[in-house]
Write a protein that holds these residues in place. Structure first.
Motif, short mmCIF file in Angstrom:
data_model
loop_
_atom_site.label_atom_id
_atom_site.label_comp_id
_atom_site.label_asym_id
_atom_site.label_seq_id
_atom_site.Cartn_x
_atom_site.Cartn_y
_atom_site.Cartn_z
N ARG A 10 0.84 -1.22 0.00
CA ARG A 10 0.00 0.00 0.00
C ARG A 10 0.87 1.25 0.00
O ARG A 10 0.53 2.25 -0.64
CB ARG A 10 -0.93 -0.01 1.21
N ASN A 11 1.97 1.20 0.72
CA ASN A 11 2.88 2.34 0.72
C ASN A 11 3.48 2.57 -0.67
O ASN A 11 3.71 3.71 -1.07
CB ASN A 11 3.99 2.15 1.76
N TYR A 12 3.74 1.49 -1.42
CA TYR A 12 4.21 1.64 -2.79
C TYR A 12 3.13 2.31 -3.64
O TYR A 12 3.42 3.25 -4.39
CB TYR A 12 4.54 0.29 -3.43
N GLU A 13 1.91 1.84 -3.51
CA GLU A 13 0.80 2.40 -4.29
C GLU A 13 0.56 3.87 -3.98
O GLU A 13 0.20 4.64 -4.86
CB GLU A 13 -0.49 1.61 -4.03
N ASN A 14 0.74 4.24 -2.72
CA ASN A 14 0.50 5.63 -2.31
C ASN A 14 1.74 6.49 -2.37
O ASN A 14 1.74 7.61 -1.85
CB ASN A 14 -0.08 5.63 -0.89
N THR A 15 2.78 5.99 -3.01
CA THR A 15 4.06 6.68 -3.18
C THR A 15 4.69 7.15 -1.86
O THR A 15 5.39 8.15 -1.82
CB THR A 15 3.96 7.86 -4.18
N LEU A 16 4.42 6.41 -0.79
CA LEU A 16 5.03 6.72 0.50
C LEU A 16 6.36 5.99 0.65
O LEU A 16 7.15 6.32 1.54
CB LEU A 16 4.09 6.33 1.64
N ARG A 17 6.56 5.02 -0.22
CA ARG A 17 7.77 4.20 -0.17
C ARG A 17 8.04 3.66 -1.57
O ARG A 17 7.11 3.46 -2.35
CB ARG A 17 7.52 3.05 0.81
N GLU A 18 9.32 3.44 -1.90
CA GLU A 18 9.68 2.89 -3.21
C GLU A 18 10.18 1.46 -3.03
O GLU A 18 10.93 1.18 -2.10
CB GLU A 18 10.76 3.74 -3.87
N PRO A 19 9.75 0.56 -3.93
CA PRO A 19 10.19 -0.83 -3.81
C PRO A 19 11.67 -0.98 -4.18
O PRO A 19 12.21 -0.21 -4.98
CB PRO A 19 9.31 -1.57 -4.82
#
Length: 80
Positions: A10-19
């Motif tokens: 979810r953090n990836y989807e919300n651009t809060l974190r990068e994979p």
């Protein structure tokens, strides 16, 4: 399917974190797209990119067979 917590995804989807690179490749493989396509970069010809992604997954023997077939098609086209 990615073996990561749902909150991380979810953090990836919300651009809060990068994979990481490894996770990016897992996401691309899961979605059956190239990493370039997933990131929206590279050649704009979508069919070409999808084809290259598939070719990269071939075994060496399958790749050699594809190359031989491609050579045949080119020579056939040039002879007509």
């Amino acid at each position: 399917m990615l073996s990561i917590p749902v909150t991380t995804y979810r953090n990836y989807e919300n651009t809060l974190r990068e994979p990481s690179y490894d996770i990016l490749i897992k996401i691309a493989n899961t979605l059956n797209v190239s990493a370039d396509e997933l990131l929206g970069i590279g050649d704009s010809d979508e069919k070409y990119n999808k084809f290259l992604f598939k070719v990269k997954r071939l075994t060496e023997r399958q790749f050699q067979t594809l190359c031989a077939f491609t050579d045949f098609l080119i020579s056939y086209k040039n002879s007509n």
